[in-house]
Write an enzyme that holds these catalytic residues in place. Structure first.
Site, PDB file in Angstrom:
ATOM      1  N   GLY A  26     -48.651 -19.959 -23.839  1.00 14.50           N
ATOM      2  CA  GLY A  26     -49.754 -20.505 -24.437  1.00 14.50           C
ATOM      3  C   GLY A  26     -49.544 -22.124 -23.974  1.00 14.50           C
ATOM      4  O   GLY A  26     -49.927 -22.986 -24.530  1.00 14.50           O
ATOM      5  N   GLY A  29     -52.434 -24.837 -23.814  1.00 12.11           N
ATOM      6  CA  GLY A  29     -53.058 -25.124 -24.953  1.00 12.11           C
ATOM      7  C   GLY A  29     -53.029 -26.665 -25.321  1.00 12.11           C
ATOM      8  O   GLY A  29     -52.324 -27.455 -24.928  1.00 12.11           O
ATOM      9  N   GLN A  30     -53.619 -26.838 -26.471  1.00 11.68           N
ATOM     10  CA  GLN A  30     -53.634 -28.440 -26.993  1.00 11.68           C
ATOM     11  C   GLN A  30     -52.041 -28.888 -27.474  1.00 11.68           C
ATOM     12  O   GLN A  30     -51.526 -29.742 -26.881  1.00 11.68           O
ATOM     13  CB  GLN A  30     -54.220 -28.398 -28.252  1.00 11.68           C
ATOM     14  N   ASP A  52     -48.929 -19.082 -19.235  1.00 16.61           N
ATOM     15  CA  ASP A  52     -50.190 -18.840 -19.910  1.00 16.61           C
ATOM     16  C   ASP A  52     -51.087 -17.790 -18.900  1.00 16.61           C
ATOM     17  O   ASP A  52     -50.622 -17.461 -17.847  1.00 16.61           O
ATOM     18  CB  ASP A  52     -50.882 -20.181 -19.921  1.00 16.61           C
ATOM     19  N   ASP A  66     -50.218 -12.814 -19.384  1.00 17.57           N
ATOM     20  CA  ASP A  66     -51.064 -12.422 -20.490  1.00 17.57           C
ATOM     21  C   ASP A  66     -50.098 -11.658 -21.660  1.00 17.57           C
ATOM     22  O   ASP A  66     -49.402 -10.701 -21.468  1.00 17.57           O
ATOM     23  CB  ASP A  66     -52.033 -11.274 -19.679  1.00 17.57           C
ATOM     24  N   ILE A  67     -50.082 -12.311 -22.738  1.00 16.31           N
ATOM     25  CA  ILE A  67     -49.068 -11.972 -23.630  1.00 16.31           C
ATOM     26  C   ILE A  67     -49.167 -10.304 -24.061  1.00 16.31           C
ATOM     27  O   ILE A  67     -48.441  -9.941 -24.984  1.00 16.31           O
ATOM     28  CB  ILE A  67     -48.937 -12.748 -24.848  1.00 16.31           C
ATOM     29  N   TYR A 156     -57.745 -14.951 -38.026  1.00 14.25           N
ATOM     30  CA  TYR A 156     -56.483 -15.887 -37.603  1.00 14.25           C
ATOM     31  C   TYR A 156     -55.735 -15.821 -38.756  1.00 14.25           C
ATOM     32  O   TYR A 156     -54.377 -15.682 -38.505  1.00 14.25           O
ATOM     33  CB  TYR A 156     -57.358 -17.211 -37.176  1.00 14.25           C
ATOM     34  N   LYS A 160     -51.879 -14.626 -38.862  1.00 18.13           N
ATOM     35  CA  LYS A 160     -50.469 -15.602 -38.661  1.00 18.13           C
ATOM     36  C   LYS A 160     -49.772 -15.154 -40.067  1.00 18.13           C
ATOM     37  O   LYS A 160     -48.653 -15.373 -40.031  1.00 18.13           O
ATOM     38  CB  LYS A 160     -51.022 -16.986 -38.746  1.00 18.13           C
TER      39      LYS A 160
END
Ligand code: VAH
Length: 326
Positions: A26, A29-30, A52, A66-67, A156, A160
């Protein structure tokens, strides 16, 4: 006279000379973008492997990953002889609700595959980002304790929370060194996040400067915990370099910095951009935000590995505007 001599390093010394190789998923990402460059400054550009779904500009090794593709993940870990993994790839709270099965596959099943690979390939250390999304309607909203009632209402949050529980399990059963933080909403200027519920706190800055107006998707009085990116990076690296004996849990550490409502953030930005205006049209993200907490007890992170954020809301706003404006 110079004598010719040669020697062979004992096996242990060879190991200490091996550079730490870090894999980050990732990476576009941010958090991924900023963390990748912080890790590259720390470990050397060639020792941080960014991955990523799509290629982006990176100053160093990059692999498409691609995980959900376990075979490819294994190939990359073996090829680069990876020591540490920062597993940032995930689908966030709002996007997660659009495709719950894919979110479970990406956020949880792929992570379990990674934990198995970590055991098989003897990975030294893993970082798993958790989130305030693990909290739910039964969680105390004010000063949320480290251990309390967790009944998350998004896929989500469920994925998590399950990830955190697997962390504890793999640490206890297989001795894996896994470290994790429950990130609050992250504010940063390097990119505009998408798919999350706390995105408004970043969008507001960009819209204020570009359009002078922001239409907020949450109610004006929705108080949520936030943290500024430099503190996120500092804290994450601090946890990952802490002594193993100081890390008392493998599930996510509660982490707090400051809390804000959209209205408070608006007024703080307005001090710098006086013509800035705002309107509120809450959408389905309001329900998600209402199920999270507004302030957090992070005393365990402070005690175990010295978490101590540097930015309050006012300092963050000045820094954000200073970076976005030019
Ligand atoms: C989201 N930014 O809004 C994420 C985060 C604190 C929540 O994990 O989904």
């Amino acid at each position: 006279m110079l004598r010719n001599f040669s020697f062979t390093l004992p096996e242990n010394d060879k190991n200490t000379l091996k550079k730490t190789v870090v894999l980050i998923t990732g990476a576009n990402g941010q958090i991924g973008k900023v963390l990748t460059s912080a890790l590259r400054s720390k470990y050397g550009y060639e020792n941080v492997i960014a991955t990523d779904l799509t290629e982006a500009k990176h100053n160093g090794p990059f692999e498409i990953l691609d995980i959900t593709d376990k075979a490819r993940m294994k190939e990359i870990i073996k090829q680069y002889e990876v020591d540490h993994i920062y597993h940032l790839a995930a689908i966030l709270s709002s996007n997660g609700e659009r495709n719950i099965h894919l979110t479970w596959e990406v956020n949880l099943e792929s992570y379990l595959s990674m934990l198995d690979l970590a055991c098989e390939l003897k990975i030294d250390r893993i970082f798993f980002p958790s989130t305030i999304g693990v909290y739910g309607p039964t969680t105390p909203r004010v000063n949320t304790p480290q251990n309390t009632s967790f009944v998350p209402s998004t896929v989500y949050g469920i994925s998590k929370l399950a990830g955190e529980l697997w962390n504890q399990y793999y640490r206890k059963r297989y001795g894996l060194d896994i470290r994790s933080i429950r990130y609050p909403g992250v504010i940063s200027y390097q990119s505009i996040p998408s798919g999350g519920t706390t995105d408004f706190a970043v969008e507001m800055f960009f819209e204020a400067l570009e359009k002078g107006h922001y239409e907020c998707f949450l109610r004006s009085d929705t108080r949520l915990p936030m943290v500024y990116m430099p503190d996120v990076i500092e804290g994450t690296l601090k946890l990952m370099s802490a002594d193993k004996s100081d890390v008392s849990i493998a599930c996510g550490y509660n982490l707090a910095s400051f809390s804000l409502t959209p209205e408070e953030l608006f007024h703080e930005i307005k001090k710098h951009i006086p013509d800035f205006t705002i309107s509120y049209f809450p959408d389905q993200r309001q329900q998600i935000a209402d199920s999270w907490s507004e302030s957090i007890d992070d005393s365990l992170a402070r005690k175990d590995w010295g978490w101590s954020p540097a930015y309050n809301m006012e300092q963050m706003v000045v820094d954000m505007i200073g970076h976005i404006k030019p």
